[in-house]
Every structure is written in structure tokens, then in C-alpha cells.
Design a protein around this motif. Sequence first.
Motif, PDB file in Angstrom:
ATOM      1  N   LEU A  18       0.854  -1.185   0.000  1.00  0.00           N
ATOM      2  CA  LEU A  18       0.000   0.000   0.000  1.00  0.00           C
ATOM      3  C   LEU A  18       0.888   1.233   0.000  1.00  0.00           C
ATOM      4  O   LEU A  18       1.555   1.526   1.006  1.00  0.00           O
ATOM      5  CB  LEU A  18      -0.904   0.019   1.241  1.00  0.00           C
ATOM      6  CG  LEU A  18      -2.109  -0.925   1.300  1.00  0.00           C
ATOM      7  CD1 LEU A  18      -1.701  -2.387   1.193  1.00  0.00           C
ATOM      8  CD2 LEU A  18      -2.883  -0.698   2.601  1.00  0.00           C
ATOM      9  N   ILE A  19       0.963   1.948  -1.120  1.00  0.00           N
ATOM     10  CA  ILE A  19       1.763   3.171  -1.213  1.00  0.00           C
ATOM     11  C   ILE A  19       0.847   4.357  -0.943  1.00  0.00           C
ATOM     12  O   ILE A  19      -0.119   4.594  -1.676  1.00  0.00           O
ATOM     13  CB  ILE A  19       2.435   3.291  -2.589  1.00  0.00           C
ATOM     14  CG1 ILE A  19       3.423   2.135  -2.790  1.00  0.00           C
ATOM     15  CG2 ILE A  19       3.160   4.628  -2.714  1.00  0.00           C
ATOM     16  CD1 ILE A  19       4.172   2.179  -4.107  1.00  0.00           C
ATOM     17  N   VAL A  20       1.162   5.112   0.115  1.00  0.00           N
ATOM     18  CA  VAL A  20       0.275   6.178   0.594  1.00  0.00           C
ATOM     19  C   VAL A  20       1.004   7.521   0.519  1.00  0.00           C
ATOM     20  O   VAL A  20       1.787   7.855   1.408  1.00  0.00           O
ATOM     21  CB  VAL A  20      -0.176   5.918   2.054  1.00  0.00           C
ATOM     22  CG1 VAL A  20      -1.240   6.933   2.469  1.00  0.00           C
ATOM     23  CG2 VAL A  20      -0.682   4.496   2.223  1.00  0.00           C
ATOM     24  N   PRO A  21       0.766   8.326  -0.538  1.00  0.00           N
ATOM     25  CA  PRO A  21       1.367   9.660  -0.587  1.00  0.00           C
ATOM     26  C   PRO A  21       0.662  10.591   0.403  1.00  0.00           C
ATOM     27  O   PRO A  21      -0.559  10.547   0.556  1.00  0.00           O
ATOM     28  CB  PRO A  21       1.114  10.121  -2.034  1.00  0.00           C
ATOM     29  CG  PRO A  21       0.597   8.915  -2.757  1.00  0.00           C
ATOM     30  CD  PRO A  21      -0.020   8.035  -1.730  1.00  0.00           C
ATOM     31  N   THR A  22       1.428  11.443   1.071  1.00  0.00           N
ATOM     32  CA  THR A  22       0.810  12.376   2.016  1.00  0.00           C
ATOM     33  C   THR A  22       1.649  13.636   2.156  1.00  0.00           C
ATOM     34  O   THR A  22       2.869  13.615   1.995  1.00  0.00           O
ATOM     35  CB  THR A  22       0.629  11.724   3.399  1.00  0.00           C
ATOM     36  OG1 THR A  22      -0.129  12.596   4.242  1.00  0.00           O
ATOM     37  CG2 THR A  22       1.964  11.423   4.062  1.00  0.00           C
ATOM     38  N   VAL A  23       0.967  14.738   2.464  1.00  0.00           N
ATOM     39  CA  VAL A  23       1.613  16.013   2.786  1.00  0.00           C
ATOM     40  C   VAL A  23       0.869  16.620   3.967  1.00  0.00           C
ATOM     41  O   VAL A  23      -0.281  17.038   3.833  1.00  0.00           O
ATOM     42  CB  VAL A  23       1.596  16.993   1.593  1.00  0.00           C
ATOM     43  CG1 VAL A  23       2.271  18.302   1.988  1.00  0.00           C
ATOM     44  CG2 VAL A  23       2.262  16.410   0.375  1.00  0.00           C
ATOM     45  N   ASP A  24       1.505  16.619   5.152  1.00  0.00           N
ATOM     46  CA  ASP A  24       0.990  17.355   6.316  1.00  0.00           C
ATOM     47  C   ASP A  24      -0.395  16.924   6.777  1.00  0.00           C
ATOM     48  O   ASP A  24      -1.119  17.715   7.381  1.00  0.00           O
ATOM     49  CB  ASP A  24       0.967  18.862   6.019  1.00  0.00           C
ATOM     50  CG  ASP A  24       2.344  19.408   5.719  1.00  0.00           C
ATOM     51  OD1 ASP A  24       3.327  18.810   6.174  1.00  0.00           O
ATOM     52  OD2 ASP A  24       2.435  20.436   5.025  1.00  0.00           O
ATOM     53  N   ILE A  96      -0.253  -4.273  -5.799  1.00  0.00           N
ATOM     54  CA  ILE A  96       0.098  -2.913  -5.402  1.00  0.00           C
ATOM     55  C   ILE A  96      -1.143  -2.028  -5.479  1.00  0.00           C
ATOM     56  O   ILE A  96      -2.022  -2.230  -6.324  1.00  0.00           O
ATOM     57  CB  ILE A  96       1.231  -2.362  -6.296  1.00  0.00           C
ATOM     58  CG1 ILE A  96       1.848  -1.112  -5.702  1.00  0.00           C
ATOM     59  CG2 ILE A  96       0.767  -2.147  -7.738  1.00  0.00           C
ATOM     60  CD1 ILE A  96       3.146  -0.689  -6.396  1.00  0.00           C
ATOM     61  N   CYS A  97      -1.227  -1.064  -4.567  1.00  0.00           N
ATOM     62  CA  CYS A  97      -2.342  -0.121  -4.582  1.00  0.00           C
ATOM     63  C   CYS A  97      -1.877   1.210  -4.017  1.00  0.00           C
ATOM     64  O   CYS A  97      -0.805   1.307  -3.402  1.00  0.00           O
ATOM     65  CB  CYS A  97      -3.538  -0.666  -3.795  1.00  0.00           C
ATOM     66  SG  CYS A  97      -3.146  -1.125  -2.101  1.00  0.00           S
ATOM     67  N   GLY A 124      -5.936  -8.910 -13.896  1.00  0.00           N
ATOM     68  CA  GLY A 124      -4.842  -7.954 -13.821  1.00  0.00           C
ATOM     69  C   GLY A 124      -5.072  -6.912 -12.741  1.00  0.00           C
ATOM     70  O   GLY A 124      -4.136  -6.457 -12.082  1.00  0.00           O
ATOM     71  N   PHE A 125      -6.352  -6.531 -12.551  1.00  0.00           N
ATOM     72  CA  PHE A 125      -6.649  -5.521 -11.529  1.00  0.00           C
ATOM     73  C   PHE A 125      -8.092  -5.655 -11.062  1.00  0.00           C
ATOM     74  O   PHE A 125      -8.949  -6.198 -11.769  1.00  0.00           O
ATOM     75  CB  PHE A 125      -6.378  -4.108 -12.043  1.00  0.00           C
ATOM     76  CG  PHE A 125      -7.149  -3.704 -13.282  1.00  0.00           C
ATOM     77  CD1 PHE A 125      -8.347  -3.016 -13.190  1.00  0.00           C
ATOM     78  CD2 PHE A 125      -6.666  -4.007 -14.554  1.00  0.00           C
ATOM     79  CE1 PHE A 125      -9.045  -2.628 -14.322  1.00  0.00           C
ATOM     80  CE2 PHE A 125      -7.362  -3.627 -15.693  1.00  0.00           C
ATOM     81  CZ  PHE A 125      -8.557  -2.929 -15.580  1.00  0.00           C
ATOM     82  N   PHE A 164      -8.122   0.785  -6.200  1.00  0.00           N
ATOM     83  CA  PHE A 164      -7.616   0.238  -7.459  1.00  0.00           C
ATOM     84  C   PHE A 164      -6.423  -0.650  -7.105  1.00  0.00           C
ATOM     85  O   PHE A 164      -5.384  -0.164  -6.664  1.00  0.00           O
ATOM     86  CB  PHE A 164      -7.195   1.413  -8.341  1.00  0.00           C
ATOM     87  CG  PHE A 164      -6.836   1.087  -9.768  1.00  0.00           C
ATOM     88  CD1 PHE A 164      -6.998  -0.167 -10.309  1.00  0.00           C
ATOM     89  CD2 PHE A 164      -6.319   2.094 -10.592  1.00  0.00           C
ATOM     90  CE1 PHE A 164      -6.671  -0.442 -11.623  1.00  0.00           C
ATOM     91  CE2 PHE A 164      -5.991   1.842 -11.907  1.00  0.00           C
ATOM     92  CZ  PHE A 164      -6.166   0.563 -12.418  1.00  0.00           C
ATOM     93  N   PHE A 165      -6.569  -1.959  -7.285  1.00  0.00           N
ATOM     94  CA  PHE A 165      -5.577  -2.947  -6.860  1.00  0.00           C
ATOM     95  C   PHE A 165      -5.057  -3.677  -8.088  1.00  0.00           C
ATOM     96  O   PHE A 165      -5.832  -4.234  -8.865  1.00  0.00           O
ATOM     97  CB  PHE A 165      -6.201  -3.935  -5.874  1.00  0.00           C
ATOM     98  CG  PHE A 165      -6.734  -3.273  -4.634  1.00  0.00           C
ATOM     99  CD1 PHE A 165      -5.965  -3.203  -3.479  1.00  0.00           C
ATOM    100  CD2 PHE A 165      -8.004  -2.713  -4.621  1.00  0.00           C
ATOM    101  CE1 PHE A 165      -6.445  -2.587  -2.345  1.00  0.00           C
ATOM    102  CE2 PHE A 165      -8.505  -2.094  -3.482  1.00  0.00           C
ATOM    103  CZ  PHE A 165      -7.717  -2.031  -2.337  1.00  0.00           C
ATOM    104  N   ILE A 166      -3.729  -3.710  -8.259  1.00  0.00           N
ATOM    105  CA  ILE A 166      -3.116  -4.135  -9.516  1.00  0.00           C
ATOM    106  C   ILE A 166      -2.029  -5.161  -9.239  1.00  0.00           C
ATOM    107  O   ILE A 166      -1.260  -5.020  -8.271  1.00  0.00           O
ATOM    108  CB  ILE A 166      -2.484  -2.913 -10.236  1.00  0.00           C
ATOM    109  CG1 ILE A 166      -3.491  -1.762 -10.335  1.00  0.00           C
ATOM    110  CG2 ILE A 166      -1.959  -3.289 -11.605  1.00  0.00           C
ATOM    111  CD1 ILE A 166      -2.837  -0.411 -10.357  1.00  0.00           C
TER     112      ILE A 166
END
Length: 299
Positions: A18-24, A96-97, A124-125, A164-166
Motif C-alpha cells: 500500500l503506497i500512501v502519498p501524504t503532505v501534512d 500494489i495499490c 490484472g486488476f 484500485f488494486f493491480i
Amino acid sequence: LYLTSEKTRENMSIRFSLIVPTVDRQKEVEEFMRGLELQTFTNFEVILLDQSGTDLFEDIVTRYSQKWPLKHVRCDIGRPRYACNLNAQYASGEIICFPDDDCVYQPDTLARVDEHFRRNPALGFVTGAVLNIDGTPTKMGRWLTSSQQLTRDTVWRGIIEFNFFIQKKLFDQVGGFDANTGPCCPYGSCEGPDLALRLMSKGAEGWYDRSLLVRHMDKAVTINSERAFCYGMGMGYVMRKNHVSTKMITTMLIRSFGGMIINLLRRRFDLATYYWNTLKGWFTGYFCQDATQAAKDTD
């Protein structure tokens, strides 16, 4: 760009990354992590893609890295999808998601996705729909009303990026997201449909599970004009790039133009402006040089 914290799970392959982008968004990330604590399926890792430039998440990383593998990656890249692609190299999972930092998984989210992939290894997803953060129906988009295999025409109503899971090997094969799409980019939307269409072009099957729900706070339809224009540009660019059918283009234009006219008649000038700016953005994105070149590259 560097790795600051990692807890490994010994003698076990990772199923989900689980890739989690974050800002503050400390509070939101905390709520997301609490949702993961309730998961009935626990074979996953989290890659916290921290673009805050501070030590805001140190306490969260320290606590939750004791519960599951957690990689804390500091990153000063301003384009989240480019950063997601770059940091996918740290992902160990088979699937990956990319959950938003302000979404919350239902307790059975990962279990349902795992079941889909195990039942049909050719998938595939897998995608699903959205609930408001309080569990009420969402206003975010027009969703497919039943579970089904996705097609080039239905991806527009069956994909949102945080649900969305791939298969990781397929994500790598197509080069991940188009880094020119999504938040903080001129083509500010439709990075999910674009990725799905490119996966399909490689023969991948996609499944939409109407009962696979992720919670996310609703966004106001009347987002400011600049964002509406940017979102429209993203849709136009992605449609041109992927040679979307005339039927789908016509449907999109009719809906946007119709929405503008109806809201003008209702004197809802905020909504009318939103649809107008979306239309302007779509034409700009569809006929821009980048879209022309991308369409040639995919011929």
C-alpha cells in the motif's frame, strides 16, 4: 529520497503493498492506519510516501511499524503519481495499490480483493466504488451499479485511484502511472482510467466489485474553476491518448454540455461554471500537442 523506517515480516512473502502519498495530513494518516488495524486480512505492508519535509509522521511510523511492515520514504517530488512510480521500487507485494491518505478501508477490503485474485489468477486488476467517510452514499462520480468485468468504455465509471488494486508485475510492465496526469499536473485527472486502459492493451482483465467500498470524504462538485479546467484537461488528454471510442467521447460531451445548460436554467451559476470549465479543459487537453504525440506513441 530515503528510507527511514522498516519492519520486515520474516519467512513470509508480502501479498499487498500500500503506497500512501501524504503532505501534512497527520490526522488523516492516523485514521487510515486505524482502518488497517481492523483488516481481517493482514498480509500487507505500508509505504508512507512523506512529502511534508518535516518530522510530522515520526510518532505514527514508530507506533505502526510495530504492527506491520512499514517503510517511511521521504520525498520532495511535487507530482504524486511520479513519486508513486518512483517509490514502487520499494514495494515487495504481489499486489500494489495507492490509497489516498484521507481514505479509510472497510474491514474486509483487502480480504475481498485477495479473494478475487485467488479465484481468478488471470485478473490484472480489481476496483470498487466509494462511500462517504461517514458511511453514507457518495457524490463522487457516477458509478456502475453492478459488479462486472471492465471494458474500455466502462473504466470511466468503474475506477477511482484509491480503490484500485493491480498485479505488481503488470504495473511494472506498463510503466506505472502516466506521470503527467493526476494531482499537481496540468492534466489533473484520469490517471486511473489511463492506467487501466494501458493494462487492458496488454491483455489484462479488470473486475469491478460494486460491494468493494472504500470510505473517502466527498468533494464539492463546485470545485473552483481552475481545478475543473485541469480535471477536464486530464480527461481530454487521456481520451485522445488511448483512442477512446467516439461513443464515449460523445457521451461525455453531452453530459457536460447538458449539465451546463440545465444549471443555467436553474440559475445554479456555480454548477454551470463548473461544467463550462470542464468542457473547456477537455477540448484543451484533447487537442493539445502532448495528447497528439501520446496517441501516436500508442498506435
